[in-house]
Structure formats: C-alpha cells, structure tokens
Scaffold this active site. Sequence first.
Site, PDB file in Angstrom:
ATOM      1  N   PRO A 126      -3.173   0.103  19.239  1.00 45.15           N
ATOM      2  CA  PRO A 126      -2.947  -0.346  17.854  1.00 45.15           C
ATOM      3  C   PRO A 126      -3.131   0.723  16.773  1.00 45.15           C
ATOM      4  O   PRO A 126      -2.848   0.453  15.599  1.00 45.15           O
ATOM      5  CB  PRO A 126      -3.978  -1.468  17.676  1.00 45.15           C
ATOM      6  CG  PRO A 126      -5.018  -1.199  18.694  1.00 45.15           C
ATOM      7  CD  PRO A 126      -4.352  -0.535  19.843  1.00 45.15           C
ATOM      8  N   LYS A 175       1.974  -0.179  15.251  1.00 39.93           N
ATOM      9  CA  LYS A 175       3.404  -0.230  15.577  1.00 39.93           C
ATOM     10  C   LYS A 175       3.855  -1.469  16.346  1.00 39.93           C
ATOM     11  O   LYS A 175       5.050  -1.771  16.387  1.00 39.93           O
ATOM     12  CB  LYS A 175       3.779   1.011  16.422  1.00 39.93           C
ATOM     13  CG  LYS A 175       3.775   2.294  15.651  1.00 39.93           C
ATOM     14  CD  LYS A 175       4.988   2.406  14.744  1.00 39.93           C
ATOM     15  CE  LYS A 175       4.792   3.372  13.628  1.00 39.93           C
ATOM     16  NZ  LYS A 175       4.807   2.833  12.292  1.00 39.93           N
ATOM     17  N   TYR A 207       4.374   6.719  10.274  1.00 39.30           N
ATOM     18  CA  TYR A 207       3.565   5.542   9.917  1.00 39.30           C
ATOM     19  C   TYR A 207       4.400   4.477   9.225  1.00 39.30           C
ATOM     20  O   TYR A 207       4.304   3.294   9.540  1.00 39.30           O
ATOM     21  CB  TYR A 207       2.378   5.978   9.044  1.00 39.30           C
ATOM     22  CG  TYR A 207       1.317   4.916   8.942  1.00 39.30           C
ATOM     23  CD1 TYR A 207       0.348   4.772   9.929  1.00 39.30           C
ATOM     24  CD2 TYR A 207       1.290   4.036   7.864  1.00 39.30           C
ATOM     25  CE1 TYR A 207      -0.616   3.777   9.856  1.00 39.30           C
ATOM     26  CE2 TYR A 207       0.329   3.032   7.783  1.00 39.30           C
ATOM     27  CZ  TYR A 207      -0.622   2.914   8.783  1.00 39.30           C
ATOM     28  OH  TYR A 207      -1.571   1.918   8.706  1.00 39.30           O
ATOM     29  N   HIS A 231       0.850  -1.202   0.000  1.00 43.66           N
ATOM     30  CA  HIS A 231       0.000   0.000   0.000  1.00 43.66           C
ATOM     31  C   HIS A 231       0.881   1.245   0.000  1.00 43.66           C
ATOM     32  O   HIS A 231       1.787   1.357   0.823  1.00 43.66           O
ATOM     33  CB  HIS A 231      -0.881   0.034   1.251  1.00 43.66           C
ATOM     34  CG  HIS A 231      -2.007  -0.955   1.209  1.00 43.66           C
ATOM     35  ND1 HIS A 231      -3.247  -0.688   1.719  1.00 43.66           N
ATOM     36  CD2 HIS A 231      -2.077  -2.209   0.715  1.00 43.66           C
ATOM     37  CE1 HIS A 231      -4.036  -1.746   1.548  1.00 43.66           C
ATOM     38  NE2 HIS A 231      -3.337  -2.676   0.939  1.00 43.66           N
ATOM     39  N   TYR A 284      -8.746   5.136   8.102  1.00 41.19           N
ATOM     40  CA  TYR A 284      -8.854   5.438   9.527  1.00 41.19           C
ATOM     41  C   TYR A 284      -9.923   6.529   9.649  1.00 41.19           C
ATOM     42  O   TYR A 284      -9.752   7.623   9.111  1.00 41.19           O
ATOM     43  CB  TYR A 284      -7.526   5.987  10.078  1.00 41.19           C
ATOM     44  CG  TYR A 284      -6.431   4.957  10.219  1.00 41.19           C
ATOM     45  CD1 TYR A 284      -5.663   4.560   9.129  1.00 41.19           C
ATOM     46  CD2 TYR A 284      -6.136   4.392  11.466  1.00 41.19           C
ATOM     47  CE1 TYR A 284      -4.644   3.622   9.264  1.00 41.19           C
ATOM     48  CE2 TYR A 284      -5.109   3.454  11.613  1.00 41.19           C
ATOM     49  CZ  TYR A 284      -4.375   3.074  10.512  1.00 41.19           C
ATOM     50  OH  TYR A 284      -3.367   2.144  10.646  1.00 41.19           O
TER      51      TYR A 284
END
Length: 390
Positions: free
Chosen positions: A292, A296, A384, A72, A200
């Site tokens: 979560p 990570k 990220y 992705h 998200y």
Amino acid sequence: MRTQVGIIGAGPAGLLLSHLLHLRGIESVVLEARTREQIESTIRAGVLEQGTMDVLRESGVGERMRAEGALHHGIELAFDGKRRRIDLHGLTGQSITVYAQHEVIKDLVAARLAADGTILFGVHDVSLHGIETPTPSIRYRHEGEAHTLECDFVIGCDGSQGVSRAAIPVDARRDYERVYPFGWFGILAEGRPTADELIYARHDRGFALISTRSPNVQRMYFQCDPKDSLEAWPDDRIWSELHARVDSADGQQVIDGKIFQKNIVGMRSFVSATMQHGRLFLAGDAAHIVPPTGAKGLNLAVSDVRILSHALEIWYRSGNEAALAAYSETALKRIWRAEHFSWWMTRMMHRLDDASPFEQQLQVAELEHVTTSRTAAKSLAENYVGCVAI
Ligand code: FAD
Ligand code: DHB
C-alpha cells in the site's frame, strides 16, 4: 438468467465496470459474496489519483467525492528528523483526493441500484464454465437455490482471494510474487488532522503514515510484524509508537484521540500475466496486488476497468476484437509501472531488518535525493498522482 457481461465481485473494480458498461448501453449482473452492509463498511484505501477522480466525475458518481473528499496538492516525506514537501501539483499540474474506498463503494452501489442494475449480494459456491467458448456461464447459489448466469463475457473482479484467476489454466498464465516481511497496523481515530497533507515517515523504529478521512476522523498506519495481534497494541502503545516515529524536532506532533478501529494488513506484490483467457477477463486485485505504500491498489482497479469497458464497447458496437485481445498487454504496462513504484517506495521507507548499516544509509541518501533534486521529485510526483508516461 442471461446477461451480456457477468461480473464476479462488487468491489471498486466490479461496481465501476458495471456502471461504465451501463453508460455504454451494455447490460451486466454483479455477483457478490458479502452483504451490502459489509462491502459498504470495510475500511481500506483512501487516496484517489487525478485519473480516478476524473472517471468518477465524468461518469456521474463524483458528486459526494467532490463535496466531502479532501483535495491535496502535496505530500510530506519525513526522515532523519526532517520533513520535506513534495509539491505534487507544482511538479505535475495534478493533485490527489483523500476519500475513503467504502464511500466510493456506496456511491457506486447507489448509482447501480438507481439505474435498476442487478447486484446479487450474499451469493456463494461461484464457479466459472465454458470460458473457452462463446457462451460462458457462472454457476452460483443465492438464497438457498442453485442458479446459472449465462453471458457473453465473464469478468473476474473478485479480489485476491476470489475464484476467477484459478479458472485460467496454470500453463496459460505466469504468477510473479514478492511477500514482504512486515505489515501495516492501521487505525481510525477521532480528532483533528495532524497536518494539512499526508506524511510518509521513515524512522529507525519503522515506517509510519499519517493520513486523514475528515476534519474529525484520522487514518494512520505504522509498520508492524504481520503476525502481530491487535491485542498486543493497546491504545497507549500505538500513540507512543506513532509519536516516536513521526513527531519532528521542530515541535510538530501527532495529534492523538480516541481509537475506534484497528486492523493489520500483510504486504505483497503480485502480478498474474495474463489477465485474460478466452471469454474470461480479470480486473483489479484479482489480477494484481501492490503493497500500500504508493496508494495504488484502488487506482489500478479503476484503470483496468476503464480499459476493459472501452474494449467491450468496441466489441459490442462493431464486433472488432482487437482492443479486447490487447486488454492484458495494455493494462499490464500501467500495472508494472505501479508495481515498481510501490516496491520502490516500500523499500525506501520501511525498516528492513536484513539491511546493513550501509543499506540503511542508502535509504536516507535516496530520500535526500528525491526531496532535493527537482527531477527526482518530479518522477516521484508523476508516479504518485498517476500521470507518468507509460
Ligand atoms: P476488492 O475490493 O477486494 O473486491 C472484490 C470483491 O469480490 C469483494 O467484495 C469480495 O467480497 C468479492 N468476492 C471475492 N470472492 C468472491 C466470490 N467467490 N464470489 C463472489 N464475490 C467474491 N490500497 C491502498 O491503496 N491503500 C490502502 O490503505 C489499502 N488498504 C487495504 C486493506 C486491505 C485489508 C485490503 C485487502 C486491501 C487494501 N488496499 C489498499 C488495496 C485496495 O483496497 C484494493 O486494491 C481494492 O479494493 C481493489 O479493488 P477490487 O475491486 O479489485 O477488489
Ligand atoms: C492511505 C492509504 C495508503 O496506502 C496510502 O499510501 C496513503 C493513504 C489512506 O488509507 O488514507
């Protein structure tokens, strides 16, 4: 029995450490409380950072990840009826792969067994001895008999509920903790992906996350009460909640399907400092937990064992102790960065029941900022994908 490195726990941390040590010519034995079937089927994380992908590939266990994982290049943040893309690759030159943690476990177990590595499943009554001496040992029971594993080092990779951390005297370590008043309800469902990238979503009803596992299996989560029961959430209620939180004004809708797995996880931030004492070293969830939201947990476990395997290699090759002595300090820099990022993402994306209307507007203002300012988006993207300067 005797080995060079005794490893407690066959999660990603313990198995990868054993594999990396083997590649450096160092022997280890892994002691695992659960069965092989259990560790290979427990559903957990799914996002692998570029650095994690690189370690798996370079150490020869990345073939299935490359073939079956999904690369992705961005993620979407949804809020206030909008969806905005963070171009991870455009901002950092790096990407992530969505590949389930239990598939990583299967690949690592297969590699260890193919190399005649020793993993003992179903051990119990594990205890640590002599960690302040050069000859530590691990006592355990296996198939009804008591055994002792003598070694040069004991590595505690036994997760948040393990026994290793407690072997460090309380006056030698400090625990930092924050417990969040919400949890994540996770599902696996049959069906096509809702979107090409992870979503998200911040919504007044609570957070939701749309992830994936394969073209036919989807992974989704939504914020819930950590004390909720699975029975309180029949499938219809789950889908109507996900639609309410994620469907966008422009007609993009969550794609539902048959749900075949449900679980609830609580959310916690935790750091044990120090991560070492004498001949005992902790790695992964045994030493730290993140909520979560930033994906990570698994990646931090990988970065710990990468540092530790190098330090052990130096010790075995030259007897030089400096890298081992600095392990905790070196690992904690990355850990605290990830702790901050995960806490920040969690606070920005979740419904906070004690937040005033003013604070709720601040969450939206922050989301507007990170999705419009290139500088802010780059900072989120670097954290990220895991390439942030430390
Ligand atoms: P673990 O994977 O916990 O492995 C520890 C191993 O040690 C286990 O196999 C355990 O059986 C074994 N063990 C424990 N005690 C003993 C003992 N006394 N003797 C021998 N063996 C022992 N992270 C994300 O990024 N995204 C997610 O969606 C996500 N979901 C999660 C869901 C759950 C339910 C949990 C618990 C964690 C989740 N995480 C998630 C975090 C991520 O999965 C962990 O960070 C990762 O598993 C850490 O790997 P580890 O090897 O350190 O520990
Ligand atoms: C997944 C888990 C996460 O914690 C996350 O932030 C993104 C994706 C997953 O399980 O797919």
